[in-house]
Scaffold this motif. Sequence first.
Motif, PDB file in Angstrom:
ATOM      1  N   ASN A 155       0.836  -1.198   0.000  1.00  0.00           N
ATOM      2  CA  ASN A 155       0.000   0.000   0.000  1.00  0.00           C
ATOM      3  C   ASN A 155       0.870   1.247   0.000  1.00  0.00           C
ATOM      4  O   ASN A 155       1.923   1.279   0.647  1.00  0.00           O
ATOM      5  N   THR A 156       0.425   2.276  -0.679  1.00  0.00           N
ATOM      6  CA  THR A 156       1.131   3.551  -0.653  1.00  0.00           C
ATOM      7  C   THR A 156       0.511   4.437   0.413  1.00  0.00           C
ATOM      8  O   THR A 156      -0.629   4.891   0.279  1.00  0.00           O
ATOM      9  N   ALA A 157       1.262   4.648   1.482  1.00  0.00           N
ATOM     10  CA  ALA A 157       0.855   5.598   2.525  1.00  0.00           C
ATOM     11  C   ALA A 157       1.635   6.891   2.276  1.00  0.00           C
ATOM     12  O   ALA A 157       1.605   7.423   1.172  1.00  0.00           O
ATOM     13  N   CYS A 200       6.107   4.605   2.574  1.00  0.00           N
ATOM     14  CA  CYS A 200       5.765   5.943   3.066  1.00  0.00           C
ATOM     15  C   CYS A 200       6.642   6.970   2.364  1.00  0.00           C
ATOM     16  O   CYS A 200       7.681   7.389   2.888  1.00  0.00           O
ATOM     17  N   PRO A 201       6.253   7.356   1.130  1.00  0.00           N
ATOM     18  CA  PRO A 201       7.075   8.315   0.392  1.00  0.00           C
ATOM     19  C   PRO A 201       7.061   9.689   1.055  1.00  0.00           C
ATOM     20  O   PRO A 201       6.072  10.098   1.680  1.00  0.00           O
ATOM     21  N   GLY A 202       8.178  10.390   0.881  1.00  0.00           N
ATOM     22  CA  GLY A 202       8.231  11.793   1.256  1.00  0.00           C
ATOM     23  C   GLY A 202       7.727  12.627   0.088  1.00  0.00           C
ATOM     24  O   GLY A 202       6.732  12.288  -0.565  1.00  0.00           O
ATOM     25  N   PHE A 203       8.424  13.678  -0.213  1.00  0.00           N
ATOM     26  CA  PHE A 203       8.007  14.577  -1.292  1.00  0.00           C
ATOM     27  C   PHE A 203       8.599  14.074  -2.598  1.00  0.00           C
ATOM     28  O   PHE A 203       9.803  13.923  -2.737  1.00  0.00           O
ATOM     29  N   VAL A 204       7.707  13.798  -3.566  1.00  0.00           N
ATOM     30  CA  VAL A 204       8.108  13.159  -4.809  1.00  0.00           C
ATOM     31  C   VAL A 204       7.952  14.143  -5.958  1.00  0.00           C
ATOM     32  O   VAL A 204       6.957  14.877  -6.042  1.00  0.00           O
ATOM     33  N   ARG A 228      16.737  16.766  -1.317  1.00  0.00           N
ATOM     34  CA  ARG A 228      16.116  16.765  -2.648  1.00  0.00           C
ATOM     35  C   ARG A 228      14.791  16.008  -2.612  1.00  0.00           C
ATOM     36  O   ARG A 228      14.480  15.303  -1.656  1.00  0.00           O
ATOM     37  N   LEU A 229      14.020  16.170  -3.687  1.00  0.00           N
ATOM     38  CA  LEU A 229      12.796  15.400  -3.875  1.00  0.00           C
ATOM     39  C   LEU A 229      13.137  13.984  -4.319  1.00  0.00           C
ATOM     40  O   LEU A 229      14.184  13.738  -4.934  1.00  0.00           O
ATOM     41  N   ALA A 230      12.254  13.048  -4.020  1.00  0.00           N
ATOM     42  CA  ALA A 230      12.395  11.694  -4.552  1.00  0.00           C
ATOM     43  C   ALA A 230      11.952  11.670  -6.004  1.00  0.00           C
ATOM     44  O   ALA A 230      11.125  12.480  -6.442  1.00  0.00           O
ATOM     45  N   GLN A 231      12.499  10.742  -6.743  1.00  0.00           N
ATOM     46  CA  GLN A 231      12.027  10.481  -8.094  1.00  0.00           C
ATOM     47  C   GLN A 231      10.998   9.343  -8.054  1.00  0.00           C
ATOM     48  O   GLN A 231      11.104   8.438  -7.206  1.00  0.00           O
ATOM     49  N   PRO A 232       9.999   9.343  -8.928  1.00  0.00           N
ATOM     50  CA  PRO A 232       9.007   8.272  -8.913  1.00  0.00           C
ATOM     51  C   PRO A 232       9.627   6.882  -8.984  1.00  0.00           C
ATOM     52  O   PRO A 232       9.133   5.933  -8.365  1.00  0.00           O
ATOM     53  N   GLU A 233      10.727   6.761  -9.725  1.00  0.00           N
ATOM     54  CA  GLU A 233      11.383   5.458  -9.873  1.00  0.00           C
ATOM     55  C   GLU A 233      11.936   4.952  -8.547  1.00  0.00           C
ATOM     56  O   GLU A 233      12.003   3.735  -8.316  1.00  0.00           O
ATOM     57  N   GLU A 234      12.339   5.864  -7.664  1.00  0.00           N
ATOM     58  CA  GLU A 234      12.853   5.451  -6.358  1.00  0.00           C
ATOM     59  C   GLU A 234      11.734   4.896  -5.487  1.00  0.00           C
ATOM     60  O   GLU A 234      11.944   3.949  -4.706  1.00  0.00           O
ATOM     61  N   ALA A 254       6.074  -0.218   7.617  1.00  0.00           N
ATOM     62  CA  ALA A 254       5.802   1.065   6.973  1.00  0.00           C
ATOM     63  C   ALA A 254       7.165   1.634   6.599  1.00  0.00           C
ATOM     64  O   ALA A 254       7.859   2.201   7.432  1.00  0.00           O
ATOM     65  N   LEU A 255       7.563   1.426   5.360  1.00  0.00           N
ATOM     66  CA  LEU A 255       8.923   1.747   4.925  1.00  0.00           C
ATOM     67  C   LEU A 255       9.013   3.184   4.416  1.00  0.00           C
ATOM     68  O   LEU A 255       8.437   3.519   3.385  1.00  0.00           O
ATOM     69  N   PRO A 256       9.754   4.050   5.121  1.00  0.00           N
ATOM     70  CA  PRO A 256       9.926   5.417   4.632  1.00  0.00           C
ATOM     71  C   PRO A 256      10.774   5.439   3.366  1.00  0.00           C
ATOM     72  O   PRO A 256      11.779   4.732   3.269  1.00  0.00           O
ATOM     73  N   VAL A 257      10.347   6.227   2.391  1.00  0.00           N
ATOM     74  CA  VAL A 257      11.125   6.475   1.181  1.00  0.00           C
ATOM     75  C   VAL A 257      11.197   7.992   1.079  1.00  0.00           C
ATOM     76  O   VAL A 257      10.502   8.623   0.288  1.00  0.00           O
TER      77      VAL A 257
END
Length: 264
Positions: A155-157, A200-204, A228-234, A254-257
């Motif tokens: 799941n994307t949180a 758990c993505p940060g700012f993408v 920096r911002l994350a890239q969608p691929e990350e 809940a894995l932070p990215v």
Amino acid sequence: MGLDLSGVAFITGAGGSIGQAVAVGFARHGVTKIAGVDINSKGLEETAALLSRTYPEVEFLAVTADLTSETAVREAVQQVVGKFGAIHYAANNAGIGRPFGLTGETNADDYDRVMQVNVKGVWLCEKYELEQMVKQAPRTVGSGAGVPERGAIVNTASILGLLAMPLLGVYNTSKHAVLGLTRTDAIDYARKGVRVNAICPGFVDTPLLLDSTKKALASTIDRTPQGRLAQPEEVADAVCFLASGLASHITGVALPVDGGFTAT
């Protein structure tokens, strides 16, 4: 490096930047049957065209559906299983942002919309994905002798499911709810051969993050250790890892990215 994935992937929000990256990620790591589900049919067409150019061996099924409708979700899962015979990996990525504002000044209609998409939509998808997965014969995954597994859900949180930011009470609430669902189902389905995790993505860096928003977030991004911002691929790489056999003993996380944002 390949993750040696195989089988059928079911991806919601596949018409958006992150969902599209997830589809490409699954294809890159060996999945040749991919179903993309989104309310945005044009976005699904773009994902289909990208996969056709880069991974012509992949069979992509585009399903246009409103994930807040139980009927639509049930029929989407049935359509995918009817086409491909199973769902081995599910990435529940569809979601929306907004609104900004104090709770006392937030419109109840805005609250309902965010919760319908971000919480009910994920819950409905999990309901029918899990119903399908527990009926499937287990496959051997993981290293060494391997372990039996019927499916893996990611799941994307958001990092805002792990902490909070001001003026985002509704969004924060919805992403905390996704983590509650993830952790509960991880417990309930562990011995049924299904793993359930969340990223758990940060700012993408996606088109939805407008230049004006990037400017407003500049100081926050600067405080992130990677700056920096994350890239969608990350983000997609994290989804593929959690879905893969390399994560065969990982469930309920809940894995932070987020480039280290939650560590500061």
